[in-house]
Write a protein that holds these residues in place. Structure first.
Motif, PDB file in Angstrom:
ATOM      1  N   ALA A   5      46.730  29.210  45.290  1.00 37.57           N
ATOM      2  CA  ALA A   5      46.010  28.070  44.715  1.00 37.57           C
ATOM      3  C   ALA A   5      46.961  27.034  44.121  1.00 37.57           C
ATOM      4  O   ALA A   5      46.635  25.849  44.068  1.00 37.57           O
ATOM      5  CB  ALA A   5      45.036  28.553  43.648  1.00 37.57           C
ATOM      6  N   LEU A   6      48.135  27.469  43.687  1.00 36.79           N
ATOM      7  CA  LEU A   6      49.111  26.511  43.155  1.00 36.79           C
ATOM      8  C   LEU A   6      49.506  25.488  44.214  1.00 36.79           C
ATOM      9  O   LEU A   6      49.853  24.346  43.892  1.00 36.79           O
ATOM     10  CB  LEU A   6      50.364  27.244  42.661  1.00 36.79           C
ATOM     11  CG  LEU A   6      50.175  28.363  41.634  1.00 36.79           C
ATOM     12  CD1 LEU A   6      51.522  28.953  41.250  1.00 36.79           C
ATOM     13  CD2 LEU A   6      49.434  27.847  40.406  1.00 36.79           C
ATOM     14  N   PHE A   7      49.432  25.899  45.468  1.00 40.35           N
ATOM     15  CA  PHE A   7      49.885  25.047  46.563  1.00 40.35           C
ATOM     16  C   PHE A   7      48.743  24.288  47.235  1.00 40.35           C
ATOM     17  O   PHE A   7      48.939  23.159  47.688  1.00 40.35           O
ATOM     18  CB  PHE A   7      50.617  25.896  47.618  1.00 40.35           C
ATOM     19  CG  PHE A   7      51.851  26.572  47.106  1.00 40.35           C
ATOM     20  CD1 PHE A   7      53.088  25.973  47.237  1.00 40.35           C
ATOM     21  CD2 PHE A   7      51.775  27.816  46.488  1.00 40.35           C
ATOM     22  CE1 PHE A   7      54.232  26.592  46.767  1.00 40.35           C
ATOM     23  CE2 PHE A   7      52.906  28.446  46.005  1.00 40.35           C
ATOM     24  CZ  PHE A   7      54.145  27.825  46.147  1.00 40.35           C
ATOM     25  N   VAL A   8      47.574  24.914  47.314  1.00 44.52           N
ATOM     26  CA  VAL A   8      46.505  24.326  48.140  1.00 44.52           C
ATOM     27  C   VAL A   8      45.292  23.854  47.363  1.00 44.52           C
ATOM     28  O   VAL A   8      44.391  23.245  47.945  1.00 44.52           O
ATOM     29  CB  VAL A   8      46.042  25.329  49.227  1.00 44.52           C
ATOM     30  CG1 VAL A   8      47.220  25.804  50.070  1.00 44.52           C
ATOM     31  CG2 VAL A   8      45.329  26.530  48.595  1.00 44.52           C
ATOM     32  N   ALA A   9      45.239  24.119  46.055  1.00 42.20           N
ATOM     33  CA  ALA A   9      44.021  23.800  45.300  1.00 42.20           C
ATOM     34  C   ALA A   9      43.664  22.328  45.372  1.00 42.20           C
ATOM     35  O   ALA A   9      42.498  21.963  45.610  1.00 42.20           O
ATOM     36  CB  ALA A   9      44.175  24.235  43.842  1.00 42.20           C
ATOM     37  N   GLU A  10      44.632  21.460  45.175  1.00 42.52           N
ATOM     38  CA  GLU A  10      44.333  20.024  45.146  1.00 42.52           C
ATOM     39  C   GLU A  10      43.822  19.515  46.485  1.00 42.52           C
ATOM     40  O   GLU A  10      42.769  18.859  46.531  1.00 42.52           O
ATOM     41  CB  GLU A  10      45.562  19.230  44.697  1.00 42.52           C
ATOM     42  CG  GLU A  10      45.284  17.752  44.479  1.00 42.52           C
ATOM     43  CD  GLU A  10      46.468  17.016  43.900  1.00 42.52           C
ATOM     44  OE1 GLU A  10      46.433  15.772  43.868  1.00 42.52           O
ATOM     45  OE2 GLU A  10      47.441  17.678  43.484  1.00 42.52           O
ATOM     46  N   PRO A  11      44.526  19.785  47.614  1.00 43.53           N
ATOM     47  CA  PRO A  11      43.986  19.305  48.886  1.00 43.53           C
ATOM     48  C   PRO A  11      42.659  19.950  49.263  1.00 43.53           C
ATOM     49  O   PRO A  11      41.798  19.281  49.847  1.00 43.53           O
ATOM     50  CB  PRO A  11      45.086  19.658  49.904  1.00 43.53           C
ATOM     51  CG  PRO A  11      45.938  20.665  49.237  1.00 43.53           C
ATOM     52  CD  PRO A  11      45.878  20.361  47.781  1.00 43.53           C
ATOM     53  N   VAL A  12      42.463  21.220  48.924  1.00 44.15           N
ATOM     54  CA  VAL A  12      41.190  21.872  49.226  1.00 44.15           C
ATOM     55  C   VAL A  12      40.070  21.244  48.416  1.00 44.15           C
ATOM     56  O   VAL A  12      38.977  20.981  48.937  1.00 44.15           O
ATOM     57  CB  VAL A  12      41.275  23.389  48.948  1.00 44.15           C
ATOM     58  CG1 VAL A  12      39.881  24.027  48.977  1.00 44.15           C
ATOM     59  CG2 VAL A  12      42.173  24.066  49.971  1.00 44.15           C
TER      60      VAL A  12
END
Length: 269
Positions: free
Chosen positions: A248-255
């Motif tokens: 989630a640290l890597f993909v939370a924002e774009p998701v």
């Protein structure tokens, strides 16, 4: 702003620290489920009992130079040891790249370390040991508190506390509503992950919390369809939670942006 050169140095340094940490985590993963000390006695060959020499304890390199065998009895040394070291080094490097030069970096490297250890232990013995999970609450609060004080992000610390409470309560309700559906260790771990996800942001908390069940479904469904797992099968959920939290640290924002655009709530172009 972290410059590209400094970022490269930071990532490389974190990778080396991760390799060294991975060597220690091999000991943790082996001894903690057995209730043994992780500091004494020193590591030794399980076949001949000879203590591992310092020169034979260099992460990955020693295993390669020894051909995956004990120097004394030539018994095989599991490939798992260098794999865990490489995995930890890679996770540390990725987290350092994502977090950057920040007061929050020690907190998230700690998360990376316990994530590797707990995931492997849960896969091995279907248990998340309290001796690792429970101390992680004060450690995470201390490290995230220092980061908040250094950067003046007190709202982030409040969000972390809220995230811990929310995720803990969600898992507690699920555990109570469906006994046997998940372990109590998962509930305890949820609060720790809620601290880290909440500090990072609301989108990380939501995406990381939901993604654990999504990953769990992806893992379980093929096993059920193949006949290798049933409703009563014990499929460890801890690794799903940990992968989701770190991911989630890597993909939370774009998701989160993708979902808001999907439902028509994204920012107007």
């Amino acid at each position: 702003m972290t410059t590209p050169d400094l970022t490269g140095v930071l990532v490389a340094l974190a990778g080396v620290i991760g390799l060294l940490t991975g060597s220690f985590l091999n000991v943790v993963v082996h001894r903690v489920p057995r209730g043994e000390s992780v500091v004494s006695p020193p590591s030794a060959c399980p076949r001949c009992g000879h203590v591992v020499r310092a020169r034979d304890n260099v992460p990955v390199l020693s295993w390669v130079l020894l051909g995956g065998r004990c120097r004394d009895c030539r018994g095989p040394i599991s490939w798992r040891y260098p794999v865990v070291e490489l995995l930890t080094g890679a996770v540390f490097a990725l987290v350092a790249w994502r977090v950057g030069i920040s007061a929050a970096l020690p907190a998230y490297l700690y998360l990376a370390g316990i994530a590797v250890a707990l995931a492997l232990i849960d896969l091995d013995v279907r248990r998340l040991p309290d001796v690792i999970v429970l101390p992680s609450y004060p450690v995470a609060l201390l490290l995230l508190g220092v980061a908040s004080a250094a950067d003046g992000q007190w709202a982030a610390l409040l969000r972390a506390l809220t995230g811990a409470a929310v995720l803990f309560l969600v898992y507690a309700v699920l555990w109570f509503a469906r006994p046997g559906g998940m372990g109590l260790g998962d509930v305890k771990l949820a609060g720790v992950l809620g601290l880290y996800l909440g500090w990072w942001g609301w989108d990380a908390l939501v995406v990381g919390g939901f993604a654990a069940f999504f990953i769990g479904g992806l893992v379980s469904l093929p096993l059920v369809l193949a006949g290798g797992a049933g409703r009563k099968s014990s499929i460890p959920f801890g690794p799903c939670m940990l992968v989701a939290a770190v991911g989630a640290l890597f993909v939370a924002e774009p998701v989160a942006d993708w979902y808001l655009d999907l439902v028509g709530l994204g920012a107007p172009v």
